[in-house]
Design a protein around this motif. Structure first.
Motif, PDB file in Angstrom:
ATOM      1  N   LYS A 231       0.912  -1.238   0.006  1.00  0.00           N
ATOM      2  CA  LYS A 231       0.014  -0.010  -0.184  1.00  0.00           C
ATOM      3  C   LYS A 231       0.965   1.125  -0.074  1.00  0.00           C
TER       4      LYS A 231
ATOM      5  N   PHE B  79      -3.850   2.819   2.694  1.00  0.00           N
ATOM      6  CA  PHE B  79      -4.488   3.358   1.321  1.00  0.00           C
ATOM      7  C   PHE B  79      -3.548   2.885   0.440  1.00  0.00           C
ATOM      8  N   SER B  80      -4.188   2.445  -0.734  1.00  0.00           N
ATOM      9  CA  SER B  80      -3.637   1.935  -1.890  1.00  0.00           C
ATOM     10  C   SER B  80      -2.611   3.097  -2.444  1.00  0.00           C
ATOM     11  N   THR B  81      -3.215   4.157  -2.723  1.00  0.00           N
ATOM     12  CA  THR B  81      -2.306   5.239  -3.329  1.00  0.00           C
ATOM     13  C   THR B  81      -1.997   6.287  -2.195  1.00  0.00           C
TER      14      THR B  81
ATOM     15  N   GLU C  15      -7.015  12.416  -0.201  1.00  0.00           N
ATOM     16  CA  GLU C  15      -8.566  12.527  -0.431  1.00  0.00           C
ATOM     17  C   GLU C  15      -9.120  12.481   0.758  1.00  0.00           C
ATOM     18  N   TRP C  16      -8.919  11.087   1.365  1.00  0.00           N
ATOM     19  CA  TRP C  16      -9.562  10.742   2.640  1.00  0.00           C
ATOM     20  C   TRP C  16      -9.237  12.015   3.608  1.00  0.00           C
TER      21      TRP C  16
ATOM     22  N   ARG D 222      -2.645   9.462  -3.257  1.00  0.00           N
ATOM     23  CA  ARG D 222      -3.727  10.295  -3.472  1.00  0.00           C
ATOM     24  C   ARG D 222      -4.839   9.837  -2.890  1.00  0.00           C
ATOM     25  N   GLU D 223      -4.974   8.682  -2.547  1.00  0.00           N
ATOM     26  CA  GLU D 223      -6.398   8.267  -1.974  1.00  0.00           C
ATOM     27  C   GLU D 223      -6.396   8.791  -0.485  1.00  0.00           C
ATOM     28  N   TYR D 224      -5.075   8.609   0.115  1.00  0.00           N
ATOM     29  CA  TYR D 224      -4.887   9.101   1.456  1.00  0.00           C
ATOM     30  C   TYR D 224      -5.264  10.542   1.650  1.00  0.00           C
TER      31      TYR D 224
END
Lengths: 160, 79
Positions: free
Chosen positions: A81, B55-57, B63-64, B59-61
């Motif tokens: 991840k 988080f996979s990316t 945005e979260w 960017r995902e983190y």
């Protein structure tokens, strides 16, 4: 909530990660603090090389440090991840496998600075990463961090 | 995520001099002592409420954080 991060815990990370062969760098404000930047932060950020082998070593090292990693959670780290937030151990730790603004771990590793055995991202990489992240808290810290980089470079040229 | 962020004003010469004095004072302290002053602990709502997040990316983190954290924590692009 974990207790605040102490120097002895940074030493434990350094020693346990070295023993397990984990490839990592201190990054973010915790990295800058290791380089002498006088500021405050709450947790340590580690930039880890993204590979299955390094993920496996990191899981072993984190368990040795006292982090409570179930098999499912360990697999999330092994699978690579990009960002893992740990608040289930003796101190809080952010594991960053793909920091904003830095292309590859190997490039950052080549530019690293060693302080008392701690591998730390270069100030340029720390600044680039913070600028790319572009959060409010990073934007606020950048002018002072850039001033510190100038001070730090001057001191280094003088051999200080 | 693509809008230009507001830029901070450049630090004044007085501010730069003040920072320089702080850098010099810090350089006189051993690393162990700098650590003692640098790492603090305060409760951060939402962020500190889960023992583990992945988080996979990146960017995902980000945005979260934008969606879930109080803006005053500073983890978003705007306050």
């Amino acid at each position: 909530m974990a207790a605040k991060f102490e120097y002895t815990q940074a030493e434990e990370i350094r020693d346990v990660f070295a023993r397990n062969g984990v490839r990592y760098l201190f990054i973010g404000k915790s990295g800058a603090i290791l380089l002498g930047f006088p500021d405050t932060t709450q947790d340590a950020d580690l930039f880890l090389e993204k590979s299955a082998e390094n993920g496996e070593r990191a899981v072993d090292a984190l368990r040795e440090l006292g982090f409570d990693l179930s098999d499912d959670r360990a697999n999330e780290i092994r699978r690579g991840k990009d960002f893992v937030q740990l608040k289930n151990g003796p101190f809080d730790l952010d594991l960053v496998f793909a920091p904003d603004g830095i292309e590859t771990f190997s490039e950052a590793w080549a530019r690293r600075i060693e302080v008392e055995g701690f591998p730390v991202c270069s100030l340029d990489d720390i600044i680039v990463s913070k600028a790319a992240t572009n959060r409010v808290k990073d934007r606020e810290s950048l002018p002072r961090l850039r001033a510190f980089r100038q001070y730090w470079e001057r001191q280094r040229r003088r051999g200080g | 995520m693509d809008t230009e962020p507001p830029s901070l004003p450049e630090p004044s010469p007085e501010q730069l001099r003040e920072w320089e004095l702080e850098f010099e004072a810090a350089a006189r302290r051993p690393l162990r002592q700098r650590f003692k002053y640098a790492f603090i602990r305060t409760y951060k709502p939402v962020l500190d409420d889960a023992p583990f997040r992945a988080f996979s990316t990146t960017r995902e983190y980000r945005e979260w954080c934008e969606r879930n954290l109080p803006s005053w924590l500073g983890y978003g692009r705007e306050v």
